[in-house]
Design a protein around this motif. Structure first.
Motif, PDB file in Angstrom:
ATOM      1  N   SER A 141     -12.646  36.496   1.200  1.00 50.29           N
ATOM      2  CA  SER A 141     -14.006  36.714   0.708  1.00 50.29           C
ATOM      3  C   SER A 141     -13.934  37.983  -0.142  1.00 50.29           C
ATOM      4  N   LEU A 142     -15.021  38.273  -0.866  1.00 49.79           N
ATOM      5  CA  LEU A 142     -15.016  39.469  -1.710  1.00 49.79           C
ATOM      6  C   LEU A 142     -14.802  40.712  -0.837  1.00 49.79           C
ATOM      7  N   TRP A 143     -15.468  40.713   0.321  1.00 49.31           N
ATOM      8  CA  TRP A 143     -15.372  41.875   1.214  1.00 49.31           C
ATOM      9  C   TRP A 143     -13.946  42.069   1.715  1.00 49.31           C
ATOM     10  N   LYS A 144     -13.272  40.940   2.081  1.00 48.42           N
ATOM     11  CA  LYS A 144     -11.890  41.013   2.557  1.00 48.42           C
ATOM     12  C   LYS A 144     -10.981  41.552   1.458  1.00 48.42           C
ATOM     13  N   LEU A 145     -11.268  41.122   0.214  1.00 52.77           N
ATOM     14  CA  LEU A 145     -10.457  41.582  -0.922  1.00 52.77           C
ATOM     15  C   LEU A 145     -10.618  43.086  -1.115  1.00 52.77           C
ATOM     16  N   ILE A 146     -11.871  43.572  -0.981  1.00 51.21           N
ATOM     17  CA  ILE A 146     -12.110  45.013  -1.167  1.00 51.21           C
ATOM     18  C   ILE A 146     -11.361  45.801  -0.097  1.00 51.21           C
ATOM     19  N   LYS A 147     -11.417  45.293   1.144  1.00 53.83           N
ATOM     20  CA  LYS A 147     -10.712  45.985   2.237  1.00 53.83           C
ATOM     21  C   LYS A 147      -9.206  46.007   1.975  1.00 53.83           C
TER      22      LYS A 147
END
Ligand code: UDP
Ligand code: MG
Length: 314
Positions: free
Chosen positions: A208-214
């Motif tokens: 997800s976008l959030w996982k990518l940012i992390k």
């Protein structure tokens, strides 16, 4: 020369057989000796059963590693390359977005130039949402400015490596794994070739976008200490700015008799400085948390089961 495919699998029940068949179709006759190391990364669907069936049919070509829970793709790749027995090791996804026929090209490139230690494929055209693609491009720009090693935009973990490079990667047993950085950090002569990424036909992406940012933050913290230095710079700059501001206020009061309306200014300054301090503490915290986890020296993954022929169990 033996070729090992390392295939991380998390909830890929519909893809396991298709992947196995595609590999056989592509490599039977072409490469006499190959094995497929499937890593079941704590799947909650029928991936485990599918893999067991496959092993029962073809234990000479298939290894199955089963984790005790989901440890993430990075851990799955590490486990896979640690147990791979080939002189050449190829990391490839189970979902056929990266088609085994690209590996034939990789082998050709490697065969043509013996000085090449690794052939990595990068996506010729990204087939993903604009937001994700934009964030990824920005990330590569940022990290290439910050880190000492090079990160190639679009290059994934999809690559073919010779044994010395594989052994070098296995020797890097850090807890926070960021393969794209590790591949560059170990050095070796890497050739990049473009490939067309296929659409995923079954199952869904685990990103997800959030996982990518992390993941991106992990990458920066693992391969650069620049944020720590930057936070010192931010601290120095804000301190200098506040001294200049104070001087201006004193000069205005002493020489021009102007009273500076204080309340709003103070609120803004307190919020700004408070925010900056917390931001810098946050950066520090990221590094400290990584030290904390690493200092526990926990294993990167826990194996529940290892299906393999011969005495290679470990
Ligand atoms: N994967 C994994 N563990 C995870 C997430 C993903 O082993 O926690 C595997 C997944 O089964 C697939 C590969 O990593 O074989 C790439 O994942 P995905 O297709 O979701 O990523 P994308 O292609 O969308 O970048
Ligand atoms: Mg995929």
């Amino acid at each position: 020369m033996k070729l090992s495919f390392v295939v991380p699998c998390f909830n890929e029940e519909e893809n396991i057989n298709r992947f196995y068949e595609e590999v056989n179709k592509t490599f039977c006759g072409l490469v006499p000796d190959y094995e497929i190391v499937f890593v079941n990364d704590g799947s909650t669907d029928k991936t485990g059963e599918e893999l067991k069936k496959l092993y029962a049919c073809d234990s000479s070509r298939v290894q199955v590693l089963t984790f005790s829970r989901n440890f993430g793709k990075e851990a799955a790749m590490y486990a896979g390359i640690s147990k791979a027995r080939g002189e050449l090791v190829c990391i490839i996804d189970a979902d056929l977005q990266q088609h085994p026929s690209v590996v034939v090209e990789m082998l050709k490139e490697m065969g043509e130039d013996s000085s090449v230690d690794c052939v990595a494929a990068y996506q010729a055209n990204r087939k993903e949402g604009k937001a994700i693609s934009g964030v990824k491009s920005l990330f590569y720009k940022l990290i290439n400015k910050m880190a000492e090693v090079d990160f190639v935009n679009g290059a994934s973990d999809f690559r073919l490596m010779k044994r010395p490079m594989v052994d070098a990667i296995i020797s890097m047993s850090e807890a926070h794994r960021f393969s794209k950085g590790i591949f560059s950090w170990v050095g070796f002569n890497t050739k990049y070739i473009p490939y067309e990424v296929n659409e995923r036909e079954f199952g869904e992406t685990k990103w997800s976008l959030w996982k990518l940012i992390k993941y991106a933050i992990d990458g920066v913290v693992s391969f650069s200490t620049l944020p720590l230095k930057l936070s010192m710079g931010v601290g120095l700059t804000t301190s200098a700015a506040s001294i200049i501001y104070l001087l201006v206020v004193i000069i205005q009061k002493l020489f021009f008799g102007i009273d500076v309306p204080g309340y709003a200014t103070i609120v803004v300054l307190v919020l700004f400085l408070g925010g900056m301090q917390l931001f810098c503490l946050g950066i520090l915290g990221e590094y400290i948390s990584k030290i904390f986890i690493q200092s526990k020296n926990r294993p990167i993954y826990i194996l529940k089961e290892h299906l393999v022929e011969d005495d290679e169990k470990g």
